[in-house]
Design a protein around this motif. Structure first.
Motif, PDB file in Angstrom:
ATOM      1  N   GLY A 257       0.826  -1.203   0.000  1.00  0.00           N
ATOM      2  CA  GLY A 257       0.000   0.000   0.000  1.00  0.00           C
ATOM      3  C   GLY A 257       0.858   1.250   0.000  1.00  0.00           C
ATOM      4  N   GLU A 258       0.255   2.379  -0.275  1.00  0.00           N
ATOM      5  CA  GLU A 258       0.978   3.637  -0.402  1.00  0.00           C
ATOM      6  C   GLU A 258       1.625   4.079   0.909  1.00  0.00           C
ATOM      7  N   THR A 259       1.000   3.760   2.039  1.00  0.00           N
ATOM      8  CA  THR A 259       1.520   4.221   3.328  1.00  0.00           C
ATOM      9  C   THR A 259       2.924   3.699   3.593  1.00  0.00           C
ATOM     10  N   TYR A 260       3.172   2.431   3.241  1.00  0.00           N
ATOM     11  CA  TYR A 260       4.458   1.806   3.542  1.00  0.00           C
ATOM     12  C   TYR A 260       5.266   1.499   2.281  1.00  0.00           C
ATOM     13  N   LYS A 261       4.882   2.083   1.158  1.00  0.00           N
ATOM     14  CA  LYS A 261       5.502   1.729  -0.123  1.00  0.00           C
ATOM     15  C   LYS A 261       7.015   1.965  -0.127  1.00  0.00           C
TER      16      LYS A 261
ATOM     17  N   THR B 174       2.750  -0.032  11.969  1.00  0.00           N
ATOM     18  CA  THR B 174       1.469   0.610  12.285  1.00  0.00           C
ATOM     19  C   THR B 174       1.500   1.314  13.630  1.00  0.00           C
TER      20      THR B 174
ATOM     21  N   LEU C 228       3.411   4.780  12.222  1.00  0.00           N
ATOM     22  CA  LEU C 228       3.023   5.452  10.975  1.00  0.00           C
ATOM     23  C   LEU C 228       1.511   5.540  10.853  1.00  0.00           C
TER      24      LEU C 228
END
Length: 372
Positions: free
Chosen positions: A327-331, A369, A372
């Motif tokens: 996903g974009e959050t952890y890319k 998580t 972030l």
């Protein structure tokens, strides 16, 4: 009395019958065991014979001499680029082309070593980098280093023969042999030089080795028990050698300590799988005489190449579930982990290994998580 006699007779008959029955059963079992032994021995002999035939087909055994052989290795030509894409480099000169042969093998330090070396070679005009990699397939990460350098290059996958896989000796021979084979079939003139991926070389040496008529030699630093390996010069000629391991060698020099004019590369030139004698046997196979050697580096008084070595890095295994950090959050972090694995600096496993921690504000966390 008759009844007693009759009973005794019956008992004797029964015992005799029982004894005969046991003998018959025992004999049957023994025959079965002997038959099984014969079948087992025949099976072993048959398997051995078939194995010998199979090994013979592979080239491991030669029935004419029963000598152990190595399995023939199939080298793979991965990519060749004759284009010099270095914008800042002026190659419109009459300089002889230098063919810089680098044997390499997969390990955590491989890409950093090649990257560092590439930044030296990027400053050298008229050079063609030949990398022979000790693996059966073409490495994308090695090819990326070559392409980014902009240097004309040849990339070869040249795995070590099976016979030598149990140990790490002799190192780099299969790679150098593959590179020599490519040069024989594709190059007619220029200068041949063997440069390992962990060597450090002064740019001045490249300019000097271009003058090589047959074979030139020069000192190599950080090698052996003397700190240097070099020819000894008297009146401009080689009078002997200074090397901590003579090893009954005609030319006790390091692989990085000589250059060869390709026009002098005879058809008999070869490099054997003999640890410690690769350089010597190669030079002897050229038909080289000591009086033919051309000393460089100011009559072998300067050290312009060093046999530097990087400390071995123990490759860790990290317990990371990549599917959990998509996903974009952890890319960005996920891409970093993938790049680390791709370059061979760590193994990523979802079930085992060291469980990494995330640090933030002097505290450690097990999950992204949490921060972030």
């Amino acid at each position: 009395m008759e009844v007693l006699y009759f009973c005794n007779a019956k008992i004797k008959a029964f015992k005799k019958f029982n004894r005969n029955s046991r003998c018959t059963i025992f004999d049957t079992r023994m025959r079965s065991i002997n038959l099984f032994k014969k079948i087992f021995v025949m099976a072993i002999l048959l398997c051995t014979f078939l194995s010998l035939l199979f090994w013979s087909d592979l080239g491991i055994l030669n029935f004419t001499s029963l000598a152990v052989k190595t399995i023939p290795v199939k080298n793979k030509l991965c990519y060749v680029s004759m284009n010099d894409e270095r914008i800042q480099m002026n190659n419109k000169t009459d300089l002889k082309m230098i063919y810089y042969i680098t044997p390499t093998y997969p390990r955590p330090e491989q890409i950093p070593e090649l990257t560092r070396l590439s930044h030296t070679l990027m400053h050298v005009p008229r050079i063609h980098w030949v990398i022979a990699d000790d693996q059966p397939t073409c490495s994308e990460v090695v090819k990326n280093v070559l392409r980014k350098s902009g240097i004309p290059f040849t990339h070869i996958a040249s795995p070590k023969p099976f016979h030598y896989r149990s140990n790490n000796f002799p190192r780099g021979v299969a790679n150098r042999r593959a590179a020599l084979d490519w040069i024989r079939h594709n190059v007619r003139e220029g200068i041949l030089y063997f440069g390992d991926d962990d060597n450090t070389i002064d740019l001045e040496l490249f300019e000097e080795m271009r003058l090589t008529k047959k074979v030139s030699m020069f000192p190599v630093g950080l090698i052996g028990g003397y700190g240097v390996s070099s020819p000894i010069i008297k009146d401009g000629k080689v009078a002997g050698f200074f090397d901590s391991w003579p090893g009954s060698r005609t030319f006790p020099v390091d692989m990085a300590g000589f250059a060869v004019n390709i026009e002098y590369l005879t058809s008999t030139a070869s490099m054997p799988y003999i640890a410690g004698h690769e350089e010597d046997k190669f030079l002897v196979s050229l038909g080289l005489k000591i009086e033919d050697i051309e000393p460089l580096a100011d009559n072998c008084t300067k050290i312009l190449v060093w046999h530097t070595r990087t400390v071995k890095f123990k490759k860790p295994t990290l317990k990371i579930k990549l599917d959990k950090i998509t996903g974009e959050t952890y890319k960005n972090f996920a891409d970093l982990i993938k790049e680390t694995s791709k370059l061979g600096m760590a193994t990523i496993d979802s079930t085992s290994g060291t469980k990494p921690l995330i640090t933030y504000d002097r505290k450690t966390y097990e999950s992204l998580t949490d921060i972030l």
